[in-house]
Design a protein around this motif. Structure first.
Motif, PDB file in Angstrom:
ATOM      1  N   VAL A  19      -2.883  -1.234   9.502  1.00  0.00           N
ATOM      2  CA  VAL A  19      -2.401  -2.445   8.829  1.00  0.00           C
ATOM      3  C   VAL A  19      -2.949  -2.518   7.405  1.00  0.00           C
ATOM      4  O   VAL A  19      -2.240  -2.899   6.466  1.00  0.00           O
ATOM      5  CB  VAL A  19      -2.802  -3.696   9.637  1.00  0.00           C
ATOM      6  CG1 VAL A  19      -2.481  -4.963   8.852  1.00  0.00           C
ATOM      7  CG2 VAL A  19      -2.075  -3.712  10.983  1.00  0.00           C
ATOM      8  N   THR A  20      -4.213  -2.134   7.223  1.00  0.00           N
ATOM      9  CA  THR A  20      -4.815  -2.136   5.883  1.00  0.00           C
ATOM     10  C   THR A  20      -4.086  -1.180   4.952  1.00  0.00           C
ATOM     11  O   THR A  20      -3.771  -1.518   3.806  1.00  0.00           O
ATOM     12  CB  THR A  20      -6.302  -1.745   5.968  1.00  0.00           C
ATOM     13  OG1 THR A  20      -6.994  -2.687   6.796  1.00  0.00           O
ATOM     14  CG2 THR A  20      -6.944  -1.728   4.589  1.00  0.00           C
ATOM     15  N   VAL A  21      -3.798   0.018   5.435  1.00  0.00           N
ATOM     16  CA  VAL A  21      -3.124   1.025   4.607  1.00  0.00           C
ATOM     17  C   VAL A  21      -1.698   0.593   4.267  1.00  0.00           C
ATOM     18  O   VAL A  21      -1.247   0.763   3.129  1.00  0.00           O
ATOM     19  CB  VAL A  21      -3.122   2.391   5.325  1.00  0.00           C
ATOM     20  CG1 VAL A  21      -2.130   3.349   4.678  1.00  0.00           C
ATOM     21  CG2 VAL A  21      -4.514   2.990   5.310  1.00  0.00           C
ATOM     22  N   ILE A  22      -0.987   0.022   5.233  1.00  0.00           N
ATOM     23  CA  ILE A  22       0.378  -0.437   4.963  1.00  0.00           C
ATOM     24  C   ILE A  22       0.377  -1.498   3.860  1.00  0.00           C
ATOM     25  O   ILE A  22       1.253  -1.507   2.985  1.00  0.00           O
ATOM     26  CB  ILE A  22       1.025  -0.985   6.254  1.00  0.00           C
ATOM     27  CG1 ILE A  22       1.314   0.171   7.220  1.00  0.00           C
ATOM     28  CG2 ILE A  22       2.324  -1.740   5.942  1.00  0.00           C
ATOM     29  CD1 ILE A  22       1.793  -0.277   8.592  1.00  0.00           C
ATOM     30  N   ALA A  23      -0.614  -2.370   3.892  1.00  0.00           N
ATOM     31  CA  ALA A  23      -0.711  -3.397   2.853  1.00  0.00           C
ATOM     32  C   ALA A  23      -1.039  -2.777   1.494  1.00  0.00           C
ATOM     33  O   ALA A  23      -0.402  -3.092   0.479  1.00  0.00           O
ATOM     34  CB  ALA A  23      -1.771  -4.424   3.245  1.00  0.00           C
ATOM     35  N   LEU A  24      -2.038  -1.896   1.456  1.00  0.00           N
ATOM     36  CA  LEU A  24      -2.458  -1.308   0.190  1.00  0.00           C
ATOM     37  C   LEU A  24      -1.431  -0.332  -0.371  1.00  0.00           C
ATOM     38  O   LEU A  24      -1.403  -0.089  -1.578  1.00  0.00           O
ATOM     39  CB  LEU A  24      -3.803  -0.607   0.371  1.00  0.00           C
ATOM     40  CG  LEU A  24      -5.001  -1.516   0.643  1.00  0.00           C
ATOM     41  CD1 LEU A  24      -6.251  -0.687   0.922  1.00  0.00           C
ATOM     42  CD2 LEU A  24      -5.242  -2.448  -0.537  1.00  0.00           C
ATOM     43  N   ALA A  25      -0.594   0.244   0.490  1.00  0.00           N
ATOM     44  CA  ALA A  25       0.420   1.189   0.011  1.00  0.00           C
ATOM     45  C   ALA A  25       1.436   0.520  -0.915  1.00  0.00           C
ATOM     46  O   ALA A  25       2.075   1.202  -1.713  1.00  0.00           O
ATOM     47  CB  ALA A  25       1.135   1.840   1.196  1.00  0.00           C
ATOM     48  N   THR A  26       1.591  -0.783  -0.798  1.00  0.00           N
ATOM     49  CA  THR A  26       2.499  -1.474  -1.724  1.00  0.00           C
ATOM     50  C   THR A  26       1.946  -1.429  -3.147  1.00  0.00           C
ATOM     51  O   THR A  26       2.698  -1.334  -4.108  1.00  0.00           O
ATOM     52  CB  THR A  26       2.701  -2.936  -1.301  1.00  0.00           C
ATOM     53  OG1 THR A  26       1.438  -3.604  -1.250  1.00  0.00           O
ATOM     54  CG2 THR A  26       3.348  -3.022   0.070  1.00  0.00           C
ATOM     55  N   VAL A  27       0.614  -1.473  -3.277  1.00  0.00           N
ATOM     56  CA  VAL A  27      -0.010  -1.416  -4.600  1.00  0.00           C
ATOM     57  C   VAL A  27       0.079  -0.007  -5.181  1.00  0.00           C
ATOM     58  O   VAL A  27       0.082   0.176  -6.397  1.00  0.00           O
ATOM     59  CB  VAL A  27      -1.486  -1.865  -4.513  1.00  0.00           C
ATOM     60  CG1 VAL A  27      -2.136  -1.923  -5.895  1.00  0.00           C
ATOM     61  CG2 VAL A  27      -1.591  -3.228  -3.831  1.00  0.00           C
ATOM     62  N   ALA A  28       0.167   0.996  -4.302  1.00  0.00           N
ATOM     63  CA  ALA A  28       0.218   2.391  -4.759  1.00  0.00           C
ATOM     64  C   ALA A  28       1.442   2.673  -5.620  1.00  0.00           C
ATOM     65  O   ALA A  28       1.470   3.668  -6.348  1.00  0.00           O
ATOM     66  CB  ALA A  28       0.196   3.327  -3.554  1.00  0.00           C
ATOM     67  N   ILE A  30       1.202   3.706  -9.357  1.00  0.00           N
ATOM     68  CA  ILE A  30       0.931   5.039  -9.887  1.00  0.00           C
ATOM     69  C   ILE A  30       1.924   6.102  -9.416  1.00  0.00           C
ATOM     70  O   ILE A  30       2.042   7.148 -10.046  1.00  0.00           O
ATOM     71  CB  ILE A  30      -0.500   5.500  -9.533  1.00  0.00           C
ATOM     72  CG1 ILE A  30      -0.711   5.508  -8.014  1.00  0.00           C
ATOM     73  CG2 ILE A  30      -1.530   4.638 -10.219  1.00  0.00           C
ATOM     74  CD1 ILE A  30      -2.014   6.141  -7.601  1.00  0.00           C
ATOM     75  N   CYS A  31       2.631   5.849  -8.317  1.00  0.00           N
ATOM     76  CA  CYS A  31       3.547   6.892  -7.830  1.00  0.00           C
ATOM     77  C   CYS A  31       4.983   6.399  -7.657  1.00  0.00           C
ATOM     78  O   CYS A  31       5.865   7.187  -7.329  1.00  0.00           O
ATOM     79  CB  CYS A  31       3.040   7.475  -6.512  1.00  0.00           C
ATOM     80  SG  CYS A  31       3.076   6.332  -5.106  1.00  0.00           S
ATOM     81  N   ASN A  32       5.235   5.113  -7.860  1.00  0.00           N
ATOM     82  CA  ASN A  32       6.587   4.545  -7.779  1.00  0.00           C
ATOM     83  C   ASN A  32       7.277   4.907  -6.469  1.00  0.00           C
ATOM     84  O   ASN A  32       8.461   5.244  -6.434  1.00  0.00           O
ATOM     85  CB  ASN A  32       7.435   5.009  -8.961  1.00  0.00           C
ATOM     86  CG  ASN A  32       8.683   4.142  -9.132  1.00  0.00           C
ATOM     87  OD1 ASN A  32       8.657   2.957  -8.807  1.00  0.00           O
ATOM     88  ND2 ASN A  32       9.756   4.725  -9.628  1.00  0.00           N
ATOM     89  N   GLU A  33       6.535   4.860  -5.370  1.00  0.00           N
ATOM     90  CA  GLU A  33       7.087   5.137  -4.046  1.00  0.00           C
ATOM     91  C   GLU A  33       6.700   4.000  -3.106  1.00  0.00           C
ATOM     92  O   GLU A  33       5.753   3.264  -3.346  1.00  0.00           O
ATOM     93  CB  GLU A  33       6.567   6.473  -3.493  1.00  0.00           C
ATOM     94  CG  GLU A  33       7.057   7.682  -4.251  1.00  0.00           C
ATOM     95  CD  GLU A  33       6.597   8.984  -3.596  1.00  0.00           C
ATOM     96  OE1 GLU A  33       6.093   8.937  -2.450  1.00  0.00           O
ATOM     97  OE2 GLU A  33       6.741  10.047  -4.234  1.00  0.00           O
ATOM     98  N   GLY A  34       7.445   3.893  -2.023  1.00  0.00           N
ATOM     99  CA  GLY A  34       7.142   2.876  -1.032  1.00  0.00           C
ATOM    100  C   GLY A  34       7.744   1.526  -1.379  1.00  0.00           C
ATOM    101  O   GLY A  34       8.454   1.368  -2.379  1.00  0.00           O
ATOM    102  N   LEU A  35       7.449   0.550  -0.550  1.00  0.00           N
ATOM    103  CA  LEU A  35       8.029  -0.781  -0.725  1.00  0.00           C
ATOM    104  C   LEU A  35       7.466  -1.503  -1.940  1.00  0.00           C
ATOM    105  O   LEU A  35       8.022  -2.506  -2.374  1.00  0.00           O
ATOM    106  CB  LEU A  35       7.776  -1.605   0.548  1.00  0.00           C
ATOM    107  CG  LEU A  35       8.560  -1.130   1.772  1.00  0.00           C
ATOM    108  CD1 LEU A  35       8.030  -1.767   3.043  1.00  0.00           C
ATOM    109  CD2 LEU A  35      10.045  -1.429   1.604  1.00  0.00           C
ATOM    110  N   GLY A  36       6.371  -1.003  -2.485  1.00  0.00           N
ATOM    111  CA  GLY A  36       5.848  -1.601  -3.706  1.00  0.00           C
ATOM    112  C   GLY A  36       6.775  -1.404  -4.888  1.00  0.00           C
ATOM    113  O   GLY A  36       6.791  -2.225  -5.814  1.00  0.00           O
ATOM    114  N   ALA A  37       7.577  -0.313  -4.872  1.00  0.00           N
ATOM    115  CA  ALA A  37       8.482  -0.043  -5.994  1.00  0.00           C
ATOM    116  C   ALA A  37       9.524  -1.153  -6.168  1.00  0.00           C
ATOM    117  O   ALA A  37       9.672  -1.706  -7.267  1.00  0.00           O
ATOM    118  CB  ALA A  37       9.154   1.315  -5.814  1.00  0.00           C
TER     119      ALA A  37
END
Length: 246
Positions: free
Chosen positions: A178-187, A190-197
């Motif tokens: 759950v922590t990684v899924i949340a933080l992956a949005t912030v990623a 730098i990489c413009n991938e995932g739901l953070g994009a």
């Protein structure tokens, strides 16, 4: 900070469709289902797929590292304090700061690899502590019984100790996932991938509410589904616990 996102251009809302859907999007209503339908294949599904891959790789690598370190600390207790200290320092670094600190390192830069390195670092403390705690909480008489049955230390670990430690280990996996899924949005910074994009793209589009809610909602749903799957895995792997509960 937003360079990688701007490099590919923001996600432009699709204003096609009926007059009602056009008005919903153009007036930036709270949620426009028509926009989600039209942009699922091109925007949301690719981002969700990338998010799953980012999270799965980070949790998988983090678990492998933590498991090895936890087994070493279990056999050599003096290792536990230094490993936990280093993992704790990594865990306390704010995510944005860690992403920015890793970016200038040669071979990383603005890439998914940089995001993975940061995400893995946030899993180490959680998983290491849960695995070591689960192993150390096994009663001494259980180990003695295994030894009395003629088991070697390795056999006792694989057949008795690790199965009994599974609830604590999976609890750590749930928290780390759950922590990684949340933080992956912030990623996405730098990489413009995932739901953070799409989330950052929506913010750049004068806070396009539908895209923001859809992408954020998918991240929440992904965390819930992952947690439920891990709970189910725990129930399957610990049938004795179900029998005791009934």
């Amino acid at each position: 900070m937003t360079g990688p996102i701007l490099a590919t251009g923001p996600v432009i809302p699709n204003f096609g469709g009926s007059a009602h859907s056009f008005a919903c999007v153009s007036e930036n209503h709270l949620f426009c289902a028509s926009w989600v339908t039209r942009n699922w294949d091109s925007v949301l599904w690719p981002a969700l797929r990338q998010h799953i891959v980012l999270s799965a790789i980070a949790v998988g690598i983090g678990f492998a590292i933590s498991f090895g370190l936890a087994l070493a600390a279990y056999r050599f207790p003096w290792l536990e304090r230094p490993v936990a200290t280093i993992a704790g320092i990594l865990f306390t670094i704010p995510s944005l700061a860690l992403f920015e600190l890793l970016t200038p390192i040669r071979g990383l830069g603005l890439s998914a690899t940089t995001a993975e390195v940061a995400l893995v670092s946030y899993t180490l403390l959680i998983l290491f502590r849960n695995i070591t705690t689960g192993l150390r909480e096994i009663p001494d008489d259980v180990r003695e019984a295994a030894q009395g049955m003629g088991m070697t230390p390795t056999q006792s670990l694989l057949r008795v100790e690790l199965p009994l430690a599974l609830p604590a280990i999976i609890a750590g996996l749930r928290t780390a996932t759950v922590t990684v899924i949340a933080l992956a949005t912030v990623a996405a910074i730098i990489c413009n991938e995932g739901l953070g994009a799409p989330i950052f793209a929506a913010i750049q589009e004068n806070v396009f509410k539908t895209e923001l809610i859809a992408a954020g909602g998918l991240a929440v749903a992904l965390a819930i589904v992952a947690d439920v799957l891990l709970v189910g895995a725990q129930r399957l792997l610990t049938p004795w616990a179900r029998a005791r509960a009934t």
